[in-house]
Design a protein around this motif. Structure first.
Motif, PDB file in Angstrom:
ATOM      1  N   CYS A 195      36.838  39.884  25.537  1.00 11.33           N
ATOM      2  CA  CYS A 195      36.572  38.629  26.237  1.00 11.33           C
ATOM      3  C   CYS A 195      35.425  37.862  25.581  1.00 11.33           C
ATOM      4  CB  CYS A 195      36.278  38.889  27.709  1.00 11.33           C
ATOM      5  SG  CYS A 195      35.104  40.206  28.047  1.00 11.33           S
TER       6      CYS A 195
ATOM      7  N   CYS B 212      33.518  42.856  47.766  1.00  6.83           N
ATOM      8  CA  CYS B 212      33.358  41.714  46.849  1.00  6.83           C
ATOM      9  C   CYS B 212      33.985  40.417  47.348  1.00  6.83           C
ATOM     10  CB  CYS B 212      33.897  42.019  45.449  1.00  6.83           C
ATOM     11  SG  CYS B 212      33.119  43.439  44.646  1.00  6.83           S
TER      12      CYS B 212
ATOM     13  N   TRP C  69      36.332  47.053  41.090  1.00  4.54           N
ATOM     14  CA  TRP C  69      36.906  45.732  40.839  1.00  4.54           C
ATOM     15  C   TRP C  69      38.342  45.910  40.389  1.00  4.54           C
ATOM     16  CZ3 TRP C  69      34.921  40.950  41.637  1.00  4.54           C
ATOM     17  CH2 TRP C  69      35.572  39.853  41.031  1.00  4.54           C
TER      18      TRP C  69
ATOM     19  N   THR D 104      40.091  39.829  40.552  1.00  5.04           N
ATOM     20  CA  THR D 104      40.087  39.043  39.324  1.00  5.04           C
ATOM     21  C   THR D 104      40.759  37.693  39.537  1.00  5.04           C
ATOM     22  OG1 THR D 104      39.930  40.828  37.693  1.00  5.04           O
ATOM     23  CG2 THR D 104      41.203  38.903  37.051  1.00  5.04           C
TER      24      THR D 104
ATOM     25  N   GLY E 198      32.656  35.291  35.329  1.00  2.00           N
ATOM     26  CA  GLY E 198      32.959  36.667  34.969  1.00  2.00           C
ATOM     27  C   GLY E 198      32.255  37.623  35.908  1.00  2.00           C
ATOM     28  N   VAL E 199      32.417  38.929  35.640  1.00  4.31           N
ATOM     29  CA  VAL E 199      31.815  39.954  36.474  1.00  4.31           C
ATOM     30  C   VAL E 199      31.172  41.014  35.603  1.00  4.31           C
ATOM     31  CG1 VAL E 199      33.993  41.270  36.664  1.00  4.31           C
ATOM     32  CG2 VAL E 199      32.212  41.560  38.399  1.00  4.31           C
TER      33      VAL E 199
ATOM     34  N   ILE F  80      29.644  44.899  36.058  1.00  6.49           N
ATOM     35  CA  ILE F  80      29.749  45.989  37.023  1.00  6.49           C
ATOM     36  C   ILE F  80      28.981  47.214  36.541  1.00  6.49           C
ATOM     37  CG2 ILE F  80      31.332  47.462  38.326  1.00  6.49           C
ATOM     38  CD1 ILE F  80      33.561  45.407  37.429  1.00  6.49           C
TER      39      ILE F  80
ATOM     40  N   CYS G 144      35.951  49.643  36.768  1.00  7.86           N
ATOM     41  CA  CYS G 144      36.910  48.635  37.188  1.00  7.86           C
ATOM     42  C   CYS G 144      38.318  49.184  36.971  1.00  7.86           C
ATOM     43  CB  CYS G 144      36.719  47.350  36.391  1.00  7.86           C
ATOM     44  SG  CYS G 144      37.038  47.574  34.624  1.00  7.86           S
TER      45      CYS G 144
ATOM     46  N   LEU H 240      42.916  46.189  34.140  1.00 13.24           N
ATOM     47  CA  LEU H 240      42.429  45.436  32.985  1.00 13.24           C
ATOM     48  C   LEU H 240      43.512  44.567  32.356  1.00 13.24           C
ATOM     49  CD1 LEU H 240      39.983  47.851  31.151  1.00 13.24           C
ATOM     50  CD2 LEU H 240      39.455  45.753  32.385  1.00 13.24           C
TER      51      LEU H 240
ATOM     52  N   SER I 243      43.215  41.384  34.089  1.00 13.66           N
ATOM     53  CA  SER I 243      42.013  40.647  33.685  1.00 13.66           C
ATOM     54  C   SER I 243      42.249  39.931  32.363  1.00 13.66           C
ATOM     55  CB  SER I 243      40.828  41.605  33.555  1.00 13.66           C
ATOM     56  OG  SER I 243      40.527  42.207  34.779  1.00 13.66           O
TER      57      SER I 243
ATOM     58  N   VAL J 114      35.451  40.772  32.108  1.00 16.59           N
ATOM     59  CA  VAL J 114      34.986  41.898  32.903  1.00 16.59           C
ATOM     60  C   VAL J 114      34.124  42.792  32.022  1.00 16.59           C
ATOM     61  CG1 VAL J 114      35.646  43.945  34.224  1.00 16.59           C
ATOM     62  CG2 VAL J 114      37.031  41.866  34.383  1.00 16.59           C
TER      63      VAL J 114
ATOM     64  N   ALA K 188      31.862  46.303  32.272  1.00 17.86           N
ATOM     65  CA  ALA K 188      31.710  47.456  33.146  1.00 17.86           C
ATOM     66  C   ALA K 188      31.386  48.691  32.319  1.00 17.86           C
ATOM     67  CB  ALA K 188      32.981  47.675  33.962  1.00 17.86           C
TER      68      ALA K 188
END
Length: 226
Positions: free
Chosen positions: A40, A65, A91, A96, A106-107, A109, A113, A116, A119, A126, A128
């Protein structure tokens, strides 16, 4: 006001320059062990914090969340404290999609998660510790949001600045944002000049020595003592 441009300025930097700047002003901001879960893009934004805890005798009435997603503004970054747990996902795919629709950047963590593939399909960043298919349902729940939390041992509050890229995650206290951004911009500018000098044929040894590369992230007091 200067704070209105913080996100714009942060978006022109990378996590390495910001991490160096945090050290230069005497702060720790780099979060260890949290990485992008797919290839990402870099994200920057203001933190919306979420604290997770194990499910107790009273089961949650809302999924974790979701209240934070509803409260977040476009461009915010969710930062989730699940104390580094990697045995259960904090997550997933529905979260998402909801965050993407809301315009959340975005997140991040401190935990695990899942989903994916979703995502990546939705192009939602994401960050994590890992991915695991184990559901949160019946295991963990949201304790609070927009309160001070810990993310990889770094304290973060609602409204603090977040930058996350393929090198890692850095959290910048809002109270120190101007100082950190100014230092990071100076570091980035110096590194650009170093690259320009190297492109002209100067020795990398000479360039790094003449521009005092080793002292770029040293706090002013320490530099003077040294």
């Amino acid at each position: 006001m200067a704070e209105h441009t913080w996100i714009e300025r942060l978006s022109k930097l990378d996590s390495c320059a910001v991490s160096d700047a945090m050290e230069k002003v005497g702060l720790r901001g780099a979060v260890l062990g949290i990485r992008p879960m797919w290839s990402c893009e870099r994200i920057v934004g203001r933190a919306v914090t979420i604290k997770i805890k194990p499910v107790g005798l009273v089961r949650p009435t809302q999924h974790l969340c979701t209240p934070a997603i509803e409260a977040a503004q476009q461009g915010d970054v969710l930062v989730i404290d699940n104390a580094g747990r990697v045995d259960v996902a904090t997550w997933g795919g529905i979260l998402t999609y909801a965050a993407k629709v809301k315009g959340i950047a975005g997140v991040v963590i401190d935990g695990a998660c899942r989903d994916l593939d979703e995502s990546r399909e939705h192009e939602f960043p994401v960050f994590a510790r890992t991915a695991v298919p184990v559901t949160a349902r019946g295991r963990i729940m949201q304790e609070a949001f927009n309160e001070e939390i810990q993310c990889g041992g770094v304290s973060v509050s609602a409204g603090d600045l977040v930058i996350a890229d393929r090198s890692g995650v850095v959290l910048v206290p809002a109270a120190k944002a101007e100082e950190v951004l100014t230092a990071a911009e100076a570091i980035a500018a110096r590194e650009k000049r170093m690259q320009e000098e190297i492109s002209k044929g100067r020795s990398v040894v000479e360039v790094m020595e003449s521009m005092q590369y080793e002292a770029m992230n040293v706090a002013e007091g320490e530099s003077q003592r040294g």
